[in-house]
Every structure is written in C-alpha cells, then in structure tokens.
Design a protein around this motif. Structure first.
Motif, mmCIF file in Angstrom:
data_model
loop_
_atom_site.group_PDB
_atom_site.id
_atom_site.type_symbol
_atom_site.label_atom_id
_atom_site.label_comp_id
_atom_site.label_asym_id
_atom_site.label_seq_id
_atom_site.Cartn_x
_atom_site.Cartn_y
_atom_site.Cartn_z
ATOM 1 N N ALA A 143 0.933 -1.294 0.228
ATOM 2 C CA ALA A 143 0.066 -0.033 0.105
ATOM 3 C C ALA A 143 1.053 1.120 0.053
ATOM 4 C CB ALA A 143 -1.095 0.023 1.341
ATOM 5 N N ALA A 144 0.632 2.169 -0.919
ATOM 6 C CA ALA A 144 1.293 3.308 -0.965
ATOM 7 C C ALA A 144 0.449 4.656 -1.758
ATOM 8 C CB ALA A 144 2.619 3.353 -1.783
ATOM 9 N N LEU A 145 0.803 5.603 -1.395
ATOM 10 C CA LEU A 145 0.051 6.770 -2.312
ATOM 11 C C LEU A 145 1.257 7.114 -3.344
ATOM 12 C CD1 LEU A 145 -1.639 9.319 0.192
ATOM 13 C CD2 LEU A 145 -2.638 7.371 -1.036
ATOM 14 N N PRO A 146 0.489 7.904 -4.398
ATOM 15 C CA PRO A 146 1.224 8.429 -5.415
ATOM 16 C C PRO A 146 2.526 9.417 -4.730
ATOM 17 C CG PRO A 146 -0.825 8.838 -6.003
ATOM 18 C CD PRO A 146 -0.776 8.360 -4.502
ATOM 19 N N PHE A 147 3.880 8.899 -5.155
ATOM 20 C CA PHE A 147 5.024 9.444 -4.607
ATOM 21 C C PHE A 147 5.023 9.486 -2.960
ATOM 22 C CE2 PHE A 147 3.588 11.385 -8.658
ATOM 23 C CZ PHE A 147 4.691 11.038 -9.304
ATOM 24 N N GLY A 148 4.297 8.571 -2.299
ATOM 25 C CA GLY A 148 4.200 8.497 -1.056
ATOM 26 C C GLY A 148 5.508 8.112 -0.171
ATOM 27 N N MET A 149 5.332 8.685 1.085
ATOM 28 C CA MET A 149 6.601 8.482 1.886
ATOM 29 C C MET A 149 6.593 7.045 2.656
ATOM 30 S SD MET A 149 8.362 10.944 4.811
ATOM 31 C CE MET A 149 7.631 10.544 6.259
ATOM 32 N N VAL A 150 5.263 6.776 3.039
ATOM 33 C CA VAL A 150 5.062 5.210 3.644
ATOM 34 C C VAL A 150 4.664 4.342 2.327
ATOM 35 C CG1 VAL A 150 3.301 3.835 4.763
ATOM 36 C CG2 VAL A 150 4.195 5.962 5.817
ATOM 37 N N LYS A 151 5.523 3.367 2.489
ATOM 38 C CA LYS A 151 5.094 2.155 1.542
ATOM 39 C C LYS A 151 5.263 0.887 2.474
ATOM 40 C CE LYS A 151 7.018 4.173 -2.788
ATOM 41 N NZ LYS A 151 6.997 5.754 -2.318
ATOM 42 N N ALA B 3 -4.088 -6.995 -3.776
ATOM 43 C CA ALA B 3 -3.563 -5.748 -3.826
ATOM 44 C C ALA B 3 -4.413 -4.695 -4.706
ATOM 45 C CB ALA B 3 -2.124 -5.755 -4.170
ATOM 46 N N SER B 4 -4.602 -3.450 -4.417
ATOM 47 C CA SER B 4 -4.941 -2.472 -5.186
ATOM 48 C C SER B 4 -4.437 -1.153 -4.890
ATOM 49 C CB SER B 4 -6.472 -2.339 -5.420
ATOM 50 O OG SER B 4 -7.078 -1.860 -4.118
ATOM 51 N N PRO B 5 -4.351 -0.197 -5.770
ATOM 52 C CA PRO B 5 -3.660 1.104 -5.455
ATOM 53 C C PRO B 5 -4.166 1.394 -3.941
ATOM 54 C CG PRO B 5 -4.200 1.187 -7.726
ATOM 55 C CD PRO B 5 -4.833 -0.169 -6.946
ATOM 56 N N GLY B 6 -3.022 1.899 -3.058
ATOM 57 C CA GLY B 6 -3.350 2.137 -1.705
ATOM 58 C C GLY B 6 -3.926 0.931 -0.661
ATOM 59 N N TYR B 7 -3.812 -0.009 -1.208
ATOM 60 C CA TYR B 7 -4.441 -1.282 -0.143
ATOM 61 C C TYR B 7 -3.568 -2.548 -0.464
ATOM 62 C CZ TYR B 7 -7.888 -4.800 1.327
ATOM 63 O OH TYR B 7 -8.465 -5.765 1.974
ATOM 64 N N PHE B 8 -3.390 -3.346 0.573
ATOM 65 C CA PHE B 8 -2.974 -4.664 0.561
ATOM 66 C C PHE B 8 -3.470 -5.539 1.602
ATOM 67 C CE2 PHE B 8 0.127 -8.054 1.435
ATOM 68 C CZ PHE B 8 0.471 -8.445 0.080
ATOM 69 N N SER B 9 -3.672 -6.725 1.277
ATOM 70 C CA SER B 9 -4.263 -7.912 2.491
ATOM 71 C C SER B 9 -3.736 -9.057 2.215
ATOM 72 C CB SER B 9 -5.751 -7.653 2.394
ATOM 73 O OG SER B 9 -6.307 -8.260 1.312
#
Length: 754
Positions: free
Chosen positions: A47-55, A118-124
């Motif tokens: 999970a991450a945002l565009p150019f996000g700091m948390v991945k 997984a999808s953009p911004g999400y993982f399970s």
C-alpha cells in the motif's frame, strides 16, 4: 484533472491472489500491483500513495528482496518503507510489524500467506499460521493496519525497530543496522527509531522514526534487545543489536487496528504526522481516500480499447511510474528549505529516458517539484544526484543525466524553476572533478574527457582522491564518454535558451565527442563500434563488442552493440558513421534479429525508434509492437526487467500511446499506437486527444497523421506543437506506407543548425 471524466466501468474477473476490487470502481480497478512481483520486475505490491513516503507491505523469505516481497515465502512482517523495481542490494524495510497468536517466540514469528490481494493504496493477506486476516492502507506518512483474529489463542503484536532488508547481501551493497530504539509509552502507544546505513547506493546513515497507536489496550507488553527479553524494561536502545517490543491482548479480542506514523526527523514529528493525517479510526474511510487519490492520478490518461489485458498492463504501468521518487518535503533531517524535497531517485540514469518525460507531459507541476528538489540538493551538497536514497547521494552509473532532466524541463516550458541555478548546476557537472566521490557525484574522469575528448580506457583516479592508488582499467569509460557527449548537448540547449551563445557553441562541439571512440571494426556484417581507447590514442585490442559490463567495466549494464547506437543528440552523424541509411537499417535489423537488443534494461530503450531517423517509421512500429507483445503481460512476471522506479513501465506507457520522447530534447518520435482513443490531461485544463482510426489487429501501420486537422507529414513532433493540447489522429492501414520517409527527425548536425 480532465474536465470531461470518462470513467470506464469494467467488470474485472477477480483471480484469488491477484486483485482486490478497490472501492474506486474506476481506473484503480484496472491496476494489478502484483504485475512485476515475479520474474525480474522487483515491483512493490503493498500500500502506498502517489510518491508517498510510507510504502507499507510484506517482507518475506530471507529479507533480501528489493521490494521486500517474495512470492510463496513466509511473511515475517509488514514494514513501512520500501522501493519499487530496483536491482542490486536492498534498501529500507524499516519498522516491521507482525500480528500473531499464541506465545511469543523471538525470531520465530512468521506465517505462510494466502488470498493476497492488492489495489492502489491497499494490501491484504490471510496469515495461515495464526488465522489472521491482515489489511493495510495508507496516508502519505501513516500506515493503517487492520487485523482480524479468528482463532482462540491469545492475540499478539510484534513491533521490530531493528528489522531491515538486505542484511548479508553481497558486493558491499548490504544494509547495516547502526542502532534502534523501542519505548513502550503506555498500553496502546509505542515509539522508537531504526538507524541504518548502506544498501545499493552505499549510502550514509538514515533514521526512520515512528510512533504507533493501537485502538485497544494491551494487557501486557515486553521489550527485547538482541536475544534478551524483558517484561519490566519499557525502553530499549542498542547501537548494534536489534530492539523491539511485543504486546499481548485480551483473548476475546477479534479485531485490532493500528496506526503507525513515520518521520525522518523525530518520533515527535512521526506522532504529529499521525495525528494530522489520520485523526480517526475508520479504516474504510482512509482506504477510500487513498483509492481516490490514485483514481485522480490515473485519470490523467484515459484510454479506449476492448482489450482488457492491455488496459490492465497500461494502467498498472502508469501506476508504477508514480511510486517513486518519494516526496519527503518537510522531512529532510539535514536542512530546511522553501523548495520541495524528494528522495529515492533510484536512479535518474534509468528514469530520465521515459519516466521524467512522462511526468513532464501529464504531471508538469509534479515534475517541477522534482526538478526543484534536485536543485535544492545541489545548493546544499554541491551536485545534483544521479541516485539518492535514505537522504544520501550515491553511485552515478554513467553520465550526469540530471542534465537531461533540466534540458527536458526548460525546452518543454516548465515554469517556476530557477534555470540560471539549474544551468550553474549543469556546469558544475561538466567542468568540476568530483574528487574523492568519482562514483557518487558529477562526472568521473572529467579532466581527461575535457583534455582528450573521451574517457580513456586506463582511467586514473583524480589526484584529489588519495584513497585510490591504482588505475581502474575501463571503469565505465565507454558509457561515460557517450553519455557525457549527450549530456553536453543538453547543456548546449539550456545555454542557448539562456542566451549563453559561447557556451552553446562549446558544448555543442563537445556533444560530438562520442565519435572519438568510434572504431571502424567489423563484425556480423556491420562496421563501426564504440571501442576502448588509451590515453595515447591507441586502441585496446583485447575487447569484445558482446562483453556485457557493470561497475569497473568499459560499459555499464550493456555492451558495445547497444551503446554504439547511443547518440540521441546526433543520429544523422551516427548513420553516416555506419555507412549510410541502407547500412544503418541493416545494422538495426541484425541488432534485433541476432538478439543483441536487451529488452530488460534501459540502454536499449531508444534504439527501436532509430529506424524512423533513417526514414523507416514502419520498422519502428513493427519492432515496438513485437517488444510489447512478447515481453509485457498482465501476469505477475509481466515486466521484462527491473522496473527501476517505473522506467520499464514508462517505456510501455509512451509506446502504447503511439510516441516516445528523445529525452533531454523537445522531440517525440511517433511509434506504435495501441488504443483507438486516448485522452491525456497535460495540465491547466488542457487535453491532448489521440485517435487511431481503423486500428485493428491487421491495421497496425500508419498511413498518415493529422495534428489538429492538418497533415503532419513527418513521423515526429515537438512538445510545443502539443503543449496547448489538441488532437492527433493516426490513420491506420494494413500495410507499410511511405509515412515518415521524408522530413526526418532533427539531429545536432543538421544543416542550418547554428
């Protein structure tokens, strides 16, 4: 975003372990983050945002994977920092969290996983060993964890401040833990940090601080340092051994939510990030927000095709181009600045060719921030970086290719950039030896390049580098020479834009230095190759054009077959050097048909377009289509090489749209349109509409191109012709035509270019 949003409501067949239907019900549903996680792609699925700091994603197996993820291996936890698509030694994997049930077992907490989605911004994933469903979503600086416990055993939560990726990697590219700290503040709050150095860029120390909060209190807790566990010590610090904590909860608890804020400044800043970005405990709300941000980004390009696999390949590729670099504005531990701060340029040697030009086209404001970040680093450290990670510049692979990024920006009209400062930074690259940082900053061997017009084979360290005592034979002299020449053309163009006429003439002349290593040797029926030359002007005889190189070799990650095509600034002169257009086309055909083309690496990115420079656009079209059809798929191994911060993906995005940039210039080469229609948001409420009339499996050739209703009459165009938007129409047919045989793409040596 586009004023007329054309949402595609597509029914996706959900294959277990591949997709999670995202709540956006739009372009995010077309993204499969697992593409590239197998094979050579090394992409990050979490999970991450565009150019996000948390991945935020899984760390599996032996913890040597660059992305953290290893399919079919036990998951050891979920850490908050990762890169995507990179090769070499792993980076990050900091602040690892793992839920479990039953008694705590130090170094024994891990689980097989199933039903990964997984999808953009999400993982399970389902953690089979513990009967736990784990879900993750993110804001820019915060990871949100949701754990559902199905069994009867006591629920627990591990937080490892000392975990990292890449321990034990070879070639001096391993990460090394310097220190870590864990502090249990209360029954629901923990803070600490992880301090690490090394990795692929051989970087200096970086520190990731965190602050974590659970939505339910723990009934007990313990900390550890090394192998020592304590139920009484609530704070642990160590300069070498790992530290961490584990919490145990009420046996009847069935759900636990956890928020982890991170910072590169302090734990207090991590807490402030958490409180500002996620002040609630609504997991689904944050997941919707994360998906919505990706939907807005992906909506910058809307494509129309009945081929659902192609849509998935395309939008996943577009998604991958927006994972890096990382926006760490406000998180720079070394200096304060009004300019943006980005990290994880990994590396510009990869991204300048397609990724940066793509952002310039569809996200010009973002690319402006990135360029300003490079200038910010220059102001404080003396050079713009080629690669940078963990707030540390390291490992310039070839040329000073930030020069290409700057030229791309000024020629394509990006505003709000101090181009005088940028020009100063380019001159620093081109003229000032980097001393003891030959592999880190600027241009290694620049003094000899200036003196001789090439980097000689017996490359000697600069006298200002006392740590190096013996010459290094080759040491990327071929790569450096041809790339320095291309970089010089980038400087020449910026100089001309700024009215520096004498500098323009100087660097234009230096842009022809590639020819100083052109040796008229013959192999496989073609003549002329970039070849190692000594300081005295003699050729090295013991050399093979097929020798693939790396650090310390004549070429970096390529061979002479590939680099002998790398003259993007002056393809006309290259054609003349090979014996003319007929011989050049023959050479290209042999290059592809005898499998010298390496689809899995960046040095060959531009080569398929070279047919167009000789008037054979249809051959460019054929080659591009074959490369895409044979190497890009919607499967987990569907990226042919390391994605390198979205580089392989950006190549696919451009070429499937039907054009490709000559990076560092304002020229695009028309290639091979794959969509009947594509609408690009190019900023400031402007749209570029691409249409391919009569496109089909048979009609793959271009008969003609209309730009805003008028015939283009050439197989290339300038950025200025589309920067206000408009419509480009490709008229397709079933057979090769004479499209592109006249008005060939421009080169440095064109008559009339002063």
């Amino acid at each position: 975003m586009l004023k007329s949003k054309l949402y595609l409501f597509v029914l996706i067949l959900i294959i277990p372990g591949m997709y999670a239907q995202s709540p956006g019900n739009g372009y995010t549903d077309l993204v499969n983050p697992f593409i590239g996680t197998e094979g050579a792609g090394n992409t990050f699925p979490g999970a991450a945002l565009p150019f996000g700091m948390v991945k935020l994603g899984p760390d599996s197996g032996d913890l040597l994977s660059n992305s953290g993820y290893v399919p079919d291996e036990d998951i050891k936890g979920f850490s908050h920092t990762h890169v995507s698509g990179t090769g070499g030694g792993a980076k990050y994997g900091n602040i690892l969290v793992m839920p479990y049930t039953g008694p705590f077992e130090l170094n024994g907490i891990r689980s097989a996983a199933a039903n990964e989605k997984a999808s953009p911004g999400y993982f399970s994933a389902d953690l089979l060993d513990y009967d736990i469903k784990a879900q993750f979503t993110v804001s820019h600086r915060v990871g949100f964890h949701k754990y559902e416990f199905s069994g009867d055993a006591t629920p627990g939560l591990l937080i490892n401040a000392g975990s990292l990726l890449g321990e034990g990697h070879c070639c001096d590219e391993n990460q090394e833990l310097i220190g870590s700290e864990i502090q249990v503040i209360s029954d629901s709050e923990i803070k600490g940090y992880s301090r690490v150095r090394g990795g692929w860029n051989k970087g200096g120390a970086y520190t990731v601080y965190f602050y974590a909060i659970t939505d339910k209190p723990a009934i007990s807790s313990a900390t550890w340092k090394g192998e020592e566990i304590s139920t009484t010590q609530k704070s642990r610090y160590n300069s070498g051994e790992k530290t961490g904590a584990f919490l145990e909860f009420d046996r009847n608890m069935k759900e636990l939510n956890l928020k982890v804020g991170i910072s590169f400044i302090s734990s207090e800043k991590a807490k402030a990030n958490l409180e500002k970005e996620v002040p609630h405990w609504d997991f689904e709300k944050l997941r919707q927000e994360s998906s919505g941000k990706w939907e807005d980004m992906l909506n910058n390009i809307q494509v129309s095709t009945k081929n659902n696999d192609l849509k998935t390949i395309f939008y996943t590729a577009l998604y991958h181009t927006m994972l890096m670099p990382t926006n760490r504005t406000g998180e720079n531990p070394y200096w304060k600045s009004e300019l943006p701060y980005y990290d994880d340029y990994y590396a510009i040697w990869d991204t300048y060719r397609a990724t940066n030009p793509l952002l310039t086209l569809i996200l010009p404001d973002r690319e402006t921030q990135i360029v300003n970040s490079l200038l910010n680093i220059y102001q404080h450290e003396g050079y713009m970086p080629d690669s940078r990670s963990g707030n540390s510049t390291g490992r310039t692979q070839g040329g000073s290719n930030t020069d290409m990024v700057i030229a791309d920006a000024i020629l394509k009209g990006l505003e709000d950039i101090d181009y005088e400062l940028a020009y100063e930074a380019m001159i620093q690259n081109a003229e000032i030896p980097p001393g003891g940082k030959q592999e880190t900053n600027g241009r290694g061997g620049i003094n000899k390049y200036i003196e001789l017009g090439y980097v000689p084979a017996e490359y000697e360290p600069e006298k200002t580098d006392p740590s190096l005592h013996t010459p290094k034979l080759y040491d990327r002299a071929g790569t450096r020479t041809v790339e320095y020449a291309a970089n010089d053309w980038a400087i020449a163009q910026v100089a001309k834009e700024l009215g520096e006429e004498e500098a323009y003439k100087k660097y234009k002349k230096r842009a022809s230095n590639w020819a100083n290593l052109w040796r008229p040797v013959e192999t496989e029926g073609v003549k002329g190759f970039i070849w190692p030359k000594r300081r005295d002007g003699s050729w090295v005889e013991d050399f093979s054009v097929e020798k693939y190189g790396s650090w310390g070799n004549f070429f970096y990650e390529a061979n002479s077959w590939e680099y002998s095509f790398y003259v993007p600034q002056d393809v006309n002169s290259l054609i003349d050097s090979t014996g003319g257009k007929k011989e050049f086309i023959k050479r290209l055909d042999i290059f592809f048909e005898n499998e010298h083309f390496k689809v899995d690496n960046e040095p060959s990115f531009f080569t398929p377009t070279l047919y167009t420079y000789a008037g054979y656009q249809y051959r460019t079209n054929e080659r591009i289509r074959k490369i895409i059809e044979e190497n890009y798929t919607a499967q987990r191994d569907g990226i042919p090489g390391n994605d390198d911060a979205g580089s392989m993906s950006a190549w696919l995005v451009f070429n499937s749209l039907g054009f490709y940039p000559n990076a560092g210039q304002d020229v695009y080469i028309i290639t091979s349109p794959h969509f009947k229609e594509a609408i690009l948001d190019i900023g400031n409420d402007k749209e570029l509409i691409l249409k391919a009339e009569n496109l089909s499996d048979e009609n793959i050739y271009i008969e003609k191109v209309l730009l805003n209703g008028s015939p283009l009459n050439r197989a290339w165009f300038r950025h200025s012709e589309i920067d206000e938007g408009g419509e480009m129409e490709f008229i397709m047919t079933s057979r090769p035509t004479d499209f592109g045989t006249k008005n060939l793409p421009p080169s440095l040596s064109d008559k009339g270019l002063k």
